[in-house]
Structures are given as structure tokens and as C-alpha cells.
Scaffold this motif. Structure first.
Motif, mmCIF file in Angstrom:
data_model
loop_
_atom_site.group_PDB
_atom_site.id
_atom_site.type_symbol
_atom_site.label_atom_id
_atom_site.label_comp_id
_atom_site.label_asym_id
_atom_site.label_seq_id
_atom_site.Cartn_x
_atom_site.Cartn_y
_atom_site.Cartn_z
ATOM 1 N N TYR A 1 0.801 -1.214 0.000
ATOM 2 C CA TYR A 1 0.000 0.000 0.000
ATOM 3 C C TYR A 1 0.843 1.278 0.000
ATOM 4 O O TYR A 1 0.343 2.351 0.307
ATOM 5 C CB TYR A 1 -0.936 -0.001 1.220
ATOM 6 C CG TYR A 1 -1.794 -1.231 1.320
ATOM 7 C CD1 TYR A 1 -2.570 -1.663 0.248
ATOM 8 C CD2 TYR A 1 -1.836 -1.978 2.494
ATOM 9 C CE1 TYR A 1 -3.361 -2.793 0.341
ATOM 10 C CE2 TYR A 1 -2.622 -3.113 2.595
ATOM 11 C CZ TYR A 1 -3.384 -3.516 1.516
ATOM 12 O OH TYR A 1 -4.161 -4.646 1.619
ATOM 13 N N THR B 1 -0.634 4.010 -2.618
ATOM 14 C CA THR B 1 -2.086 4.111 -2.799
ATOM 15 C C THR B 1 -2.645 5.492 -2.502
ATOM 16 O O THR B 1 -3.762 5.801 -2.903
ATOM 17 C CB THR B 1 -2.816 3.122 -1.881
ATOM 18 O OG1 THR B 1 -2.471 3.418 -0.520
ATOM 19 C CG2 THR B 1 -2.449 1.682 -2.200
ATOM 20 N N ALA C 1 -5.681 3.120 1.764
ATOM 21 C CA ALA C 1 -4.993 1.940 1.242
ATOM 22 C C ALA C 1 -5.957 1.010 0.526
ATOM 23 O O ALA C 1 -5.632 0.466 -0.538
ATOM 24 C CB ALA C 1 -4.294 1.193 2.379
#
Length: 246
Positions: A127, A130, A134
Motif C-alpha cells: 500500500y 495508494t 490503502a
């Protein structure tokens, strides 16, 4: 397959207060175009050409009744120090610790000012790129069935599917993940949090709705009346909306 998630739609008694919380939590800005709706989005976000998802908080008269929402967001962190700092900042903004039976885990479960759960994850390489959200996590009975429906429904790419989870992400490799996790808790009340989808420019919304219905979606009447979006449920009853482009 031209539909993509664009909004995490959160119901609230006080959309302005909950919207302000999420704006501060995510480092985004608030805009409110109509009474009873507060949009929370990063600067420069264009929901007509999204590369991620933003948050829309919608006022409703009914208080939350579920013991646990079936959908929630998880927030990304980059280090243990960042996780601790973020948790402390969120608590100062009004978040409260939440117990959903998680036990001893490396992430922190909190709830927003109206009790909607979310998690602050420990640092995870998956993540790292992102943005602040996430993943959007949806509880379900059968991740493989959800993978079959949502992989066909969206232009996002199926990343992983097992008996316990199904993971999708934009084919562009940007923004949050959408993850369906196996849960023993079924649907008992209308979802307080759901996804809104948008078609690509030039695509016909009604044709997309018909395609979703052929895949197993069903119409949903929540008393919305004559509105430019279409309310549906997936094969497990998760609500979602298909938005119209202006």
C-alpha cells in the motif's frame, strides 16, 4: 467493462461534521454543493476522470444500528512512527477506539464521530503508493463469488482470489485496492457505507446498468425517487450506485 469506483459513500446524521473529520483525517478538502451532502476529495480530484476514490458523506435521518459496518476503509502508513502519529491525530479529531473482535493485531481499529469503523494499517509495502486510503474493505460470505461479479462489473483488475479474500485494483495501478474478505456476519440492516461507480466518458449508463443486472445485480429501492443515479445490490446484497455523467 467501463465502470470504476469513484466514491466511498458514507451515511451520517451530520454530514458536515463527519465530512470535516474525514477531510482532516485524509488531508483533503471539503466541498458541499447541495444541502445534506458533503464531498471530501484531494485537491485537483476530477470525479469524471478519477484515478482513485474520494468520500461523499450523505445526511440521513436514521442513526446507525449495525454492530459493525460491512464496508470500511483502511488508511495507509509509511512507518511505525507514522502509524502512531496518525492514530494520535485521529483521536484528537474525534476518532474513538473500536473493538470488532480483532484481537491482538498490528493495525489499529478506530471509528469516526458517528461510529463508522476504519483501520490505520501498519506499514505495508503493498500500500505504499495508494495515497491515504490503502483499501476499501467489504465483508462477504463468498470472496470467490464476489470476485466473479466485481471482476466483470469493473474495469479494475483482479489481483488475487482465495477462499478468504478477493483483491481488485485499477488497471492503471493507481489508487486504493478493493478487497472482499470472508466474514461470518451476514447483512442485517442497510449498508451505512457503500461504493458509487461512474462510467467512462461517452458510455451509456443505462447500458451499464443492464450489463450489471445480467451479471446478477438487482435494482434497489431506498425511496430515492427520480434521481440521476441508479441504486443496485450485488449478488450478496451489498448496495452500490451507478452515477450519471452530466
Amino acid at each position: 467493462m467501463t465502470l470504476r469506483p469513484v466514491l466511498v459513500n458514507i451515511k451520517a446524521l451530520d454530514d458536515s461534521a463527519v465530512g470535516r473529520f474525514w477531510a482532516e483525517a485524509l488531508g483533503w478538502v471539503v466541498s458541499s454543493g447541495v444541502p445534506g451532502a458533503t464531498a471530501v476529495k484531494p485537491v485537483g480530484f476530477d470525479w469524471l476522470d478519477p484515478v482513485g476514490v474520494c468520500v461523499d458523506v450523505i445526511a440521513v435521518p436514521e442513526p446507525r444500528t449495525a454492530t459493525k459496518n460491512r464496508a470500511h476503509v483502511d488508511l495507509a502508513t509509511t512507518s511505525a512512527a507514522h502509524q502512531a502519529e496518525l492514530v494520535a491525530r485521529l483521536k484528537a479529531l474525534g476518532a474513538m477506539p473500536a473493538d470488532v473482535g480483532q484481537g491482538d493485531v498490528p493495525w489499529t481499529v478506530l471509528s469516526d464521530p458517528e461510529g463508522n469503523e476504519f483501520c490505520v494499517l501498519e506499514p505495508r509495502e503493498t500500500y505504499r503508493d495508494t495515497g491515504p486510503i490503502a483499501r476499501v474493505v467489504v465483508d462477504c460470505a463468498d470472496p470467490r463469488a464476489m470476485a466473479r461479479f466485481w471482476d466483470e462489473a469493473l474495469d479494475w483488475r483482479l489481483q488475487e482470489v482465495t477462499d478468504d479474500q478477493a483483491v481488485l485494483r485499477s488497471a492503471k495501478g493507481v489508487g486504493p485496492y478493493l478487497e472482499f474478505l470472508r466474514s461470518p456476519v451476514g447483512k442485517t440492516v442497510p449498508d451505512r457505507v457503500h461504493l458509487d461507480l461512474v462510467p467512462d466518458p461517452g458510455d451509456d449508463k443505462e447500458a451499464e446498468v443492464a450489463r450489471l443486472r445480467a451479471l446478477g445485480a438487482a435494482y434497489l429501492d431506498v425511496g430515492q425517487g427520480d434521481v440521476p443515479w441508479t441504486c443496485l445490490v450485488d449478488p450478496e446484497g451489498h448496495e452500490f450506485c451507478v452515477l450519471a455523467r452530466p
